[in-house]
Structures are given as C-alpha cells and as structure tokens.
Design a protein around this motif. Structure first.
Motif, PDB file in Angstrom:
ATOM      1  N   LEU A  10      -3.241  -8.228   4.166  1.00  0.00           N
ATOM      2  CA  LEU A  10      -3.619  -7.791   5.592  1.00  0.00           C
ATOM      3  C   LEU A  10      -4.484  -9.456   6.104  1.00  0.00           C
ATOM      4  N   CYS A  37       4.472  -2.202   4.697  1.00  0.00           N
ATOM      5  CA  CYS A  37       4.087  -3.378   4.231  1.00  0.00           C
ATOM      6  C   CYS A  37       4.863  -4.260   3.113  1.00  0.00           C
ATOM      7  N   THR A  88       3.339  -8.548   6.201  1.00  0.00           N
ATOM      8  CA  THR A  88       1.985  -7.709   6.797  1.00  0.00           C
ATOM      9  C   THR A  88       1.930  -8.223   8.077  1.00  0.00           C
ATOM     10  N   ALA A 104      -0.821  -6.512  10.616  1.00  0.00           N
ATOM     11  CA  ALA A 104      -1.973  -7.193  11.033  1.00  0.00           C
ATOM     12  C   ALA A 104      -2.100  -7.185  12.673  1.00  0.00           C
TER      13      ALA A 104
END
Length: 558
Positions: free
Chosen positions: A80, A408, A418, A422
């Motif tokens: 992330l 993810c 990701t 994000a």
C-alpha cells in the motif's frame, strides 16, 4: 509454477543510498546517522525541527486472525505504501522491527514478502541496528542492579519474594520461563525464583515505543515498578538508580531507523512489541515523525484486529494523541477457507461455500473496527490459487457489512497490484470522515475496561478473575493507576482464549491468569488463558534451515 523466495527477491533489489531515500522526505544527510549504505537513524534534532509541521493522514493496516494459510499484513502495508507513491502521493511506511525469536522459530521475519518488501531484508530480520540488543541490555542491567542492591545490604528493604522484574532475551527458550538464580553460595547472592520473558514483552520495549524523547524515556524508565517492600509499598527503577544508565544504553535505539522498499520508497522500522503479549505497534516517535514529513503514513498493528488494532486505538492513539483516518483490514481467500473448516492441505481447489462460511471472522473484525468510528476497507491479499468466484464471494460479503473489498496483487506485482487500493484509501483519508474515539474512557475501573474489551471485541459472555486478581486491580486503582488502559495478552489465533476456536465464536469466557502493572509504559497487562510471555520453539524450528551457503549468502530466512 515456481516463484522466487522472498530472500532471493530481496537480494536482487536495486537499493539506493539511504541519503537519497531521506531526501524524499526532506531529511538531509546531516540528519542521518548511517549504518552502512542502506539504513540510517534519524537524528533527534531533525525530529525536533519538524514538530510544527501539519500532520499527514494516518492509515492503519490490520488483519483477520492469523491462520497457517497466511494473511500478509506487513506485505500489504508495504504494498500500500508503494502504491500510494506510485499514484503520486508523498507517503511513508512505519512498521516494527523483527524479533529473533520468530525468525528462528516458525513465524518468520517482518519485512513483507514477494515484491512488497522492505530491504535490507537479512539485516532487518537479524541484528539490524542493534535496537533489540540495547533494549535487552538495558532491561537486564536493571535486573543485575536489583540483585546487587540486595547483595550489598538491601537498604531499600526489598522483599525478595516480591521482586516483579524478570530477565529477558530475544529468543524463544521455554526452559527459561521459570528459573532459580543465586545458587552456589554466599558470593553469588541470595537464591530466589525468577524467570525470563522474550525481549519484545519487556516493559522497556513498550516504553521505547511510547516515549516522545530521551527525557520522557528516562522518566518512564524511572516510573517502572520492579519490586515491593514487606509493607507492599513499591520500589521503582529510579530507587535503584538505574534509569540514567538505562537511558544511556537506549540513546541510539530511541532514534527511528530509516530504510527503503524494493521500489526505493521510505520506510521507518522501529520498535517491535508483539501484539499478543504487548501493545504490538511500532514506535510513537517514528509514526509521529513520519506524519510531520509525509502526506500519508501507512502503519501496521500486530496480529489480528482484535489484538493489534484494539491496542493501537486504545493504547497508542490514546497516549500519542493520534487518530487513524482509514483502516485497511487484510484477508486472504485461503484464510477464509480455513475459518470455514477446510484443512490447510485442501485449500487449493475452489470452495465458495467454505469461503462464505469463513467470512464470519472477517465480518466480526469489520464490526469491531467500526466501533472506533473509523472507515474500513478490506484488502484481499491475492494468491494464485484464488478463483474469481471466491474473490467475488468475499466482495459481496464485505458489501453486506457496509464496507468494500479490493483485490490486491502486490506480492506478485508490487505497487502495480495496489494502485486501486491506494487510490481508494487516499480518497477516504482525504474525505476526513473518520470520527475516531477509543473504546473506553480513562475513568472506567480497570476491571470494567477489561470487560469492555472482552465483550465488545472478543464477544465473550464474561471475564473470569479470582478475588486475588480483582483485589490487585483495586489496589492499583487506589495507588493512582486506575486511569491506565489495559493491554490484553491473549492468543492471536482466535477471538477467544482457545487458539483452536476459529471463525466468530460466541458463548465463551475470558479467564485472567495474571495481571502486571507496567507503570512506566502506562498500561496494565492482563494475561489471559494459556498465553506465554516467553515462547518456545516448534518441533522443527526454522533455525534448522538457516545457514550460510557456498557463496557466503544467508539462506533460509523468510
């Protein structure tokens, strides 16, 4: 299909000099104390200089209860952070340091995995910058000074039967849980029963992770209660005159460590309390510093949300004045199947029914996190065996719980896997919708706080505590410690105290075996069920496969 191991991927990393990583956050080379070319400590002078800056957004990554199938919380934290940087955000990662105990036991390291790792992986999982050794030394210096004080006349009138300060080492060694010291005659002092905890369970570790600077560190160290007199009055570390020397040993360890991800993004790795026997969060000084110099800070809390996230909210945020803007809850399809009753050996084939049966554990965590007033996003950490139908089942279930789930693929693809997560997390954090509040107030009684966690988070029917424990809690309240939060020490594998009870159990009780006052750290440790503060090694420890190969490289770390 064969994949490279984590250590092989880490070894191929194209690391940048740590000064370049610091520059991304405005840290000059003069404010970095390098440990080689790829890691450094950040100076207290720099930390002091940014205190007037506005805080960035705080994102907590937590997870469902761990299973042998794996969840990948640290991997998702790293993924992330990389994802936020990849979509143009100024982000930093904050995680804990690795303990040697799990590294040589069975849990493995704490640097992430696949293409979402923090490097240098080998150093991080071994001696790193020596912080754990410093904590071990400071803790055991105090122990030695207590026994030495008794040997030279016991001016403080310490009751040798009521010495509460044990020894620590950063290794799993069950034979040291209960020991006798001082054998061998007059020259070796007085024989007494004591024992060892693992370093991550030390109150010194907790204090290092909660202190704001060296002055605060020394005060907290001095506040630690190490023993009692015959009249039950407490003996503090400052009475032993150990707090000054302990602070000296911890001077460098107090400075946060800066390293980098595989994608050369900044990561602070500092402190390492376990979440099942301590508060399970990285240091306040690292998190608060990152918030002053990054727009988004991604941090993690250990084990499942019933432990790490609960303590992050009720202990770390309360003590440091922090508030998360968004929480990411990590789950895997494999873990859903295990919670649905599938054996580890049978996790490969598609089994949507088992996924649906196992989602109760995920739902319980979503509901628990919402009690803190924070928005929740579920990150489905992808495995190659996951099918579209299984992923959709989790997404549908999460939607029914009033949240959203995002697939993810950071383990395989790094930040490319990701970007969707994000983007959504940044939107939620920027929206300012979090209405964070701890689960209980300071003025509740200690036992009421324990009951609040047990009933609201574990969904237990009752807390079982005998008169001796209840009386001890009342004595601490009368001594002025009633305002402290509670730090529950409990198995990480279940909401209950039975590690084999998966899913979302109800109708269970929480038995309290022992309570310990951590007056310096500022919480009361509540030891539940059979949890141990000194773990043991498994039948086949990872240490058996760790070695130096013919090329002089480390093998076997994971």
């Amino acid at each position: 299909m064969s994949f490279k191991t984590d250590i092989e991927i880490a070894r191929e990393a194209k690391k940048r000099p740590i000064q370049e990583i610091g520059a991304k956050l405005g840290i000059s080379s003069d404010d970095l104390l390098p440990y080689g070319h790829d890691k450094a400590k950040v100076s207290q002078e720099f930390i002091n200089s940014v205190q007037g800056n506005k805080n960035g957004k705080l994102i907590l990554v937590t997870a469902i209860n761990p299973t042998p199938a794996g969840e990948g919380k640290t991997t998702t934290t790293v993924g992330l952070g990389d994802g936020l940087c990849a979509i143009g955000k100024k982000a930093a990662i904050c995680i804990r340091e690795a303990s040697l105990g799990p590294n040589f036991g069975m849990k493995g390291g704490a640097a992430g995995g696949g293409y979402a790792q923090i490097v240098p992986m080998e150093e991080m999982n071994l001696h790193f910058t020596g912080d754990f050794h410093a904590i071990t030394a400071a803790h055991n210096l105090l122990t030695a000074m207590i026994d030495n004080h008794i040997y030279w006349g016991n001016e403080l009138e310490i009751d040798e039967r009521r010495i509460t300060w044990r020894r620590v080492m950063d290794m799993n060694d069950r034979a040291l849980r209960d020991t006798v010291v001082g054998l061998g005659g007059v020259a070796n002092g007085f024989a007494r029963q004591t024992g060892f905890d693992i370093t991550v369970a030390s109150e010194v570790m907790a204090i290092l992770c909660l202190a704001t600077d060296l002055a605060d560190l020394q005060k907290r160290l001095g506040d630690m209660i190490v023993a009692y007199r015959r009249d039950r009055t407490p003996i503090y570390a400052r009475d032993i005159k150990a707090d000054g020397a302990m602070t000296v040993l911890l001077r460098d360890a107090m400075q946060p460590n800066l390293v980098q991800t595989l994608e050369n993004n900044p990561a602070f790795v500092h402190g390492g309390p376990f979440a099942n026997i301590a508060h399970g969060c990285n240091s306040v000084i690292a998190t608060s510093t990152a918030l002053k110099i990054a727009d988004y800070v991604v941090t993690e809390a250990g084990f499942g949300a019933d432990l790490g996230a609960e303590k992050f909210m009720n202990i770390k945020c309360r003590k440091a004045g922090l508030a998360p803007d968004c929480v990411v809850l990590v789950a895997t399809i494999r873990a859903m199947k295990m919670n649905g009753g599938v054996a580890k050996a049978d996790l490969g084939p598609e089994n949507v029914d088992a996924v649906n049966d196992g989602c109760a554990n995920l739902g319980r965590h979503i509901g628990n996190l919402k009690q803190f007033g924070v928005p929740v996003v579920v990150a489905i950490n992808h495995f190659v065996t996951d099918t579209d139908a299984e992923v959709q089942a989790v997404k549908d279930y999460v939607a029914s719980q009033g949240a959203e789930a995002i697939l993810c693929q950071h383990w395989e693809k790094g930040s490319e896997g990701t970007k969707e997560l994000a983007t959504r997390v940044a939107e939620i954090a920027d929206a300012g919708v979090s209405q964070f509040a701890p689960l209980y107030n300071d003025d509740m009684s200690l036992f009421d706080k324990i009951e609040r966690v047990a009933t609201a988070i574990y969904r237990a029917d009752e807390v079982l505590a005998d008169k001796k424990i209840r009386d001890q809690l009342r004595q601490w309240e009368e001594a002025g410690y009633g305002h402290l939060p509670v730090c529950m020490a409990k198995t990480q594998y279940s909401f209950s105290t039975d590690p084999n009870l998966r899913g979302a159990p109800t109708g269970h009780s929480v038995p309290i075996r022992e309570v310990r006052l951590s007056a310096g750290a500022g919480f009361v440790v509540v030891i539940c069920g059979e949890i141990m503060t000194m773990p043991g090694l498994p039948r086949t420890p990872a240490a058996e496969n760790i070695r130096i190969n013919e090329e002089g490289l480390v093998e076997g770390l994971f």
